[in-house]
Design an enzyme around this catalytic site. Sequence first.
Site, PDB file in Angstrom:
ATOM      1  N   LYS A 120       7.935  -4.675   0.848  1.00  0.00           N
ATOM      2  CA  LYS A 120       6.532  -4.963   0.546  1.00  0.00           C
ATOM      3  C   LYS A 120       6.285  -5.628  -0.810  1.00  0.00           C
ATOM      4  O   LYS A 120       5.367  -6.425  -0.952  1.00  0.00           O
ATOM      5  CB  LYS A 120       5.709  -3.674   0.654  1.00  0.00           C
ATOM      6  CG  LYS A 120       5.649  -3.145   2.083  1.00  0.00           C
ATOM      7  CD  LYS A 120       4.870  -1.857   2.155  1.00  0.00           C
ATOM      8  CE  LYS A 120       4.931  -1.284   3.553  1.00  0.00           C
ATOM      9  NZ  LYS A 120       4.157  -0.045   3.682  1.00  0.00           N
ATOM     10  N   LEU A 136       2.342  10.817   3.092  1.00  0.00           N
ATOM     11  CA  LEU A 136       2.368   9.518   3.763  1.00  0.00           C
ATOM     12  C   LEU A 136       3.354   9.514   4.928  1.00  0.00           C
ATOM     13  O   LEU A 136       3.237   8.713   5.850  1.00  0.00           O
ATOM     14  CB  LEU A 136       2.749   8.396   2.776  1.00  0.00           C
ATOM     15  CG  LEU A 136       1.591   7.608   2.171  1.00  0.00           C
ATOM     16  CD1 LEU A 136       0.725   8.497   1.306  1.00  0.00           C
ATOM     17  CD2 LEU A 136       2.092   6.436   1.351  1.00  0.00           C
ATOM     18  N   ALA A 160       5.096   2.254  -2.077  1.00  0.00           N
ATOM     19  CA  ALA A 160       3.977   3.008  -1.514  1.00  0.00           C
ATOM     20  C   ALA A 160       3.224   3.774  -2.612  1.00  0.00           C
ATOM     21  O   ALA A 160       1.992   3.831  -2.608  1.00  0.00           O
ATOM     22  CB  ALA A 160       4.487   3.977  -0.451  1.00  0.00           C
ATOM     23  N   ASN A 169       2.033  -6.100   3.204  1.00  0.00           N
ATOM     24  CA  ASN A 169       2.555  -5.442   4.406  1.00  0.00           C
ATOM     25  C   ASN A 169       2.175  -6.197   5.678  1.00  0.00           C
ATOM     26  O   ASN A 169       2.631  -5.850   6.760  1.00  0.00           O
ATOM     27  CB  ASN A 169       2.074  -3.980   4.500  1.00  0.00           C
ATOM     28  CG  ASN A 169       0.631  -3.885   4.938  1.00  0.00           C
ATOM     29  OD1 ASN A 169      -0.222  -4.538   4.366  1.00  0.00           O
ATOM     30  ND2 ASN A 169       0.364  -3.107   5.962  1.00  0.00           N
ATOM     31  N   SER A 194       5.311   1.265  15.203  1.00  0.00           N
ATOM     32  CA  SER A 194       4.375   0.133  15.247  1.00  0.00           C
ATOM     33  C   SER A 194       4.453  -0.667  16.553  1.00  0.00           C
ATOM     34  O   SER A 194       3.412  -1.075  17.080  1.00  0.00           O
ATOM     35  CB  SER A 194       4.595  -0.795  14.047  1.00  0.00           C
ATOM     36  OG  SER A 194       4.144  -0.157  12.884  1.00  0.00           O
ATOM     37  N   GLY A 242       5.838   9.841  -6.457  1.00  0.00           N
ATOM     38  CA  GLY A 242       6.464   8.583  -6.047  1.00  0.00           C
ATOM     39  C   GLY A 242       5.815   7.408  -6.755  1.00  0.00           C
ATOM     40  O   GLY A 242       4.585   7.337  -6.864  1.00  0.00           O
ATOM     41  N   ALA A 243       6.650   6.501  -7.245  1.00  0.00           N
ATOM     42  CA  ALA A 243       6.130   5.296  -7.910  1.00  0.00           C
ATOM     43  C   ALA A 243       6.879   4.067  -7.419  1.00  0.00           C
ATOM     44  O   ALA A 243       7.077   3.105  -8.140  1.00  0.00           O
ATOM     45  CB  ALA A 243       6.226   5.430  -9.424  1.00  0.00           C
ATOM     46  N   ASP A 277      -2.459  -1.627   3.721  1.00  0.00           N
ATOM     47  CA  ASP A 277      -2.086  -0.223   3.476  1.00  0.00           C
ATOM     48  C   ASP A 277      -3.099   0.512   2.599  1.00  0.00           C
ATOM     49  O   ASP A 277      -3.412   1.679   2.832  1.00  0.00           O
ATOM     50  CB  ASP A 277      -0.751  -0.155   2.719  1.00  0.00           C
ATOM     51  CG  ASP A 277       0.445  -0.350   3.624  1.00  0.00           C
ATOM     52  OD1 ASP A 277       0.332  -0.072   4.829  1.00  0.00           O
ATOM     53  OD2 ASP A 277       1.495  -0.771   3.105  1.00  0.00           O
ATOM     54  N   ARG A 318      10.950  10.349  -9.710  1.00  0.00           N
ATOM     55  CA  ARG A 318      12.326  10.636 -10.128  1.00  0.00           C
ATOM     56  C   ARG A 318      12.713   9.740 -11.303  1.00  0.00           C
ATOM     57  O   ARG A 318      13.219  10.211 -12.320  1.00  0.00           O
ATOM     58  CB  ARG A 318      13.271  10.404  -8.931  1.00  0.00           C
ATOM     59  CG  ARG A 318      14.727  10.546  -9.266  1.00  0.00           C
ATOM     60  CD  ARG A 318      15.583  10.338  -8.037  1.00  0.00           C
ATOM     61  NE  ARG A 318      15.413   9.000  -7.455  1.00  0.00           N
ATOM     62  CZ  ARG A 318      16.057   8.571  -6.383  1.00  0.00           C
ATOM     63  NH1 ARG A 318      16.906   9.358  -5.758  1.00  0.00           N
ATOM     64  NH2 ARG A 318      15.868   7.358  -5.921  1.00  0.00           N
TER      65      ARG A 318
HETATM   66  P1  ATR Z   1       8.389   2.777  -0.540  1.00  0.00           P
HETATM   67  O1  ATR Z   1       8.049   1.366  -0.252  1.00  0.00           O
HETATM   68  O2  ATR Z   1       8.358   3.663   0.692  1.00  0.00           O
HETATM   69  O3  ATR Z   1       7.608   3.363  -1.649  1.00  0.00           O
HETATM   70  P2  ATR Z   1      10.548   2.655  -2.399  1.00  0.00           P
HETATM   71  O4  ATR Z   1       9.853   1.577  -3.164  1.00  0.00           O
HETATM   72  O5  ATR Z   1      12.027   2.558  -2.189  1.00  0.00           O
HETATM   73  O6  ATR Z   1       9.931   2.786  -0.953  1.00  0.00           O
HETATM   74  O7  ATR Z   1      10.168   4.057  -3.126  1.00  0.00           O
HETATM   75  C1  ATR Z   1      10.707   5.275  -2.743  1.00  0.00           C
HETATM   76  C2  ATR Z   1      10.114   6.352  -3.633  1.00  0.00           C
HETATM   77  O8  ATR Z   1      10.707   7.627  -3.306  1.00  0.00           O
HETATM   78  C3  ATR Z   1      10.398   6.143  -5.096  1.00  0.00           C
HETATM   79  O9  ATR Z   1       9.343   6.714  -5.836  1.00  0.00           O
HETATM   80  C4  ATR Z   1      11.692   6.914  -5.277  1.00  0.00           C
HETATM   81  O10 ATR Z   1      11.955   7.319  -6.605  1.00  0.00           O
HETATM   82  P3  ATR Z   1      12.696   6.312  -7.624  1.00  0.00           P
HETATM   83  O11 ATR Z   1      11.640   5.394  -8.123  1.00  0.00           O
HETATM   84  O12 ATR Z   1      13.268   7.192  -8.652  1.00  0.00           O
HETATM   85  O13 ATR Z   1      13.743   5.586  -6.820  1.00  0.00           O
HETATM   86  C5  ATR Z   1      11.406   8.133  -4.452  1.00  0.00           C
HETATM   87  N1  ATR Z   1      12.646   8.761  -4.022  1.00  0.00           N
HETATM   88  C6  ATR Z   1      13.536   8.295  -3.129  1.00  0.00           C
HETATM   89  N2  ATR Z   1      14.558   9.152  -2.984  1.00  0.00           N
HETATM   90  C7  ATR Z   1      14.314  10.194  -3.808  1.00  0.00           C
HETATM   91  C8  ATR Z   1      14.968  11.418  -4.100  1.00  0.00           C
HETATM   92  N3  ATR Z   1      16.119  11.765  -3.500  1.00  0.00           N
HETATM   93  N4  ATR Z   1      14.414  12.261  -4.998  1.00  0.00           N
HETATM   94  C9  ATR Z   1      13.244  11.941  -5.602  1.00  0.00           C
HETATM   95  N5  ATR Z   1      12.568  10.803  -5.368  1.00  0.00           N
HETATM   96  C10 ATR Z   1      13.078   9.936  -4.480  1.00  0.00           C
END
Ligand code: ATR
Length: 330
Positions: A94, A267, A181, A115, A45, A177-178, A152, A202
């Site tokens: 965020k 992303l 982002a 953001n 950035s 991912g939840a 975003d 996860r």
């Molecule tokens: P961001 O703002 O980038 O979304 P975050 O809120 O920390 O960062 O989210 C990271 C995402 O990647 C989450 O969905 C996380 O899964 P969890 O909700 O179970 O934590 C996922 N993630 C991170 N490391 C992981 C891993 N080793 N295996 C699977 N999912 C992972």
Amino acid sequence: MTTLRFELCKRHLKLLPVLNEFKGGIGAATRCCAVYGFPIKHSASPAMHNAAFASLGLDWRYLAFPVPPKHLQEALRGAMRMRFAGINLTVPHKILALGMMDVLDGTATTWGAVNTVRFEGKAGGQEWLPLAQLPSEADPAMELRAQGFNTDADALLRSLREDLSWTPQGSNVLVLGAGGAGRVAALRLAAEGIAKLSLVNRTLSKAQALAVEIRLRFPDVRADVGFPREEVDLLVNASSVGLSTEDPLPYDAGQFDLSRARLVYDLIYKPRETRLLAAARAAGCHCANGLGMLLYQGAKAFEIWTGRPAPLDVMRQALQNAAYTQPIIP
Ligand code: ATR
């Protein structure tokens, strides 16, 4: 040696038009913006925004600071007191920042994350104005506030449309991912008229909570947790798996075959081709990484702070240089 000299010449020639725009160095009137994250050292950035400021001849600078979550509130208040124009927030701030703003723009309330922060001032009963529109040594008694925005969500949508020619209507989407982002991505796509959304994460409970929220807010979208059985139009990786080249694929290949996805968007923009994107390309999917989203969220933040149209081509070029050009070791 010859190659190295040639590389240096090429690099300097590219920088010349940008450097020529600077009318002077950093001074007392220089406006500051910054990005806070933890970690932050790989952020592209600063390169993107400083190139944009320079190309428009603005005496502004953009910095990057490693701010751990427990110090976010203090760091935001400090920047406001020092009359920064604004701040960008990245991982892991965020969602946390939502509760730290004095006022939230509709984009932040709708998508549930901040953001971009704009600092604003109000002098003597006047209306609130961006600090960048007020003299940097304005009345010390002036009221100040932080307004939170989300740039975003729309940036993702624009990048999906432009980079993958994706059309949302009636689409079947899988989001991995939840976290921060993933939540913004899932909500923004659900709002766009897609037919079905599958959520995989996860931590199952986070995907389940997100599915409940989507069913409530967007009843026309079928939101399920787990891998879909049928083909999907679009797979979006919004998990952080892939940030390191050592990372595995961000999904269980035993449960989902990439040949069932038509479009794949990661992303993550560095490395340029993540393990997911390499596998998707091999499976015949049309792919894009998150550089477009980074560009468009930054362009909107630039406009929120400066009130001027963002020089998109300059920003895109600066991002590509920062993200994909290997540093030359002298
Ligand atoms: P961001 O703002 O980038 O979304 P975050 O809120 O920390 O960062 O989210 C990271 C995402 O990647 C989450 O969905 C996380 O899964 P969890 O909700 O179970 O934590 C996922 N993630 C991170 N490391 C992981 C891993 N080793 N295996 C699977 N999912 C992972």
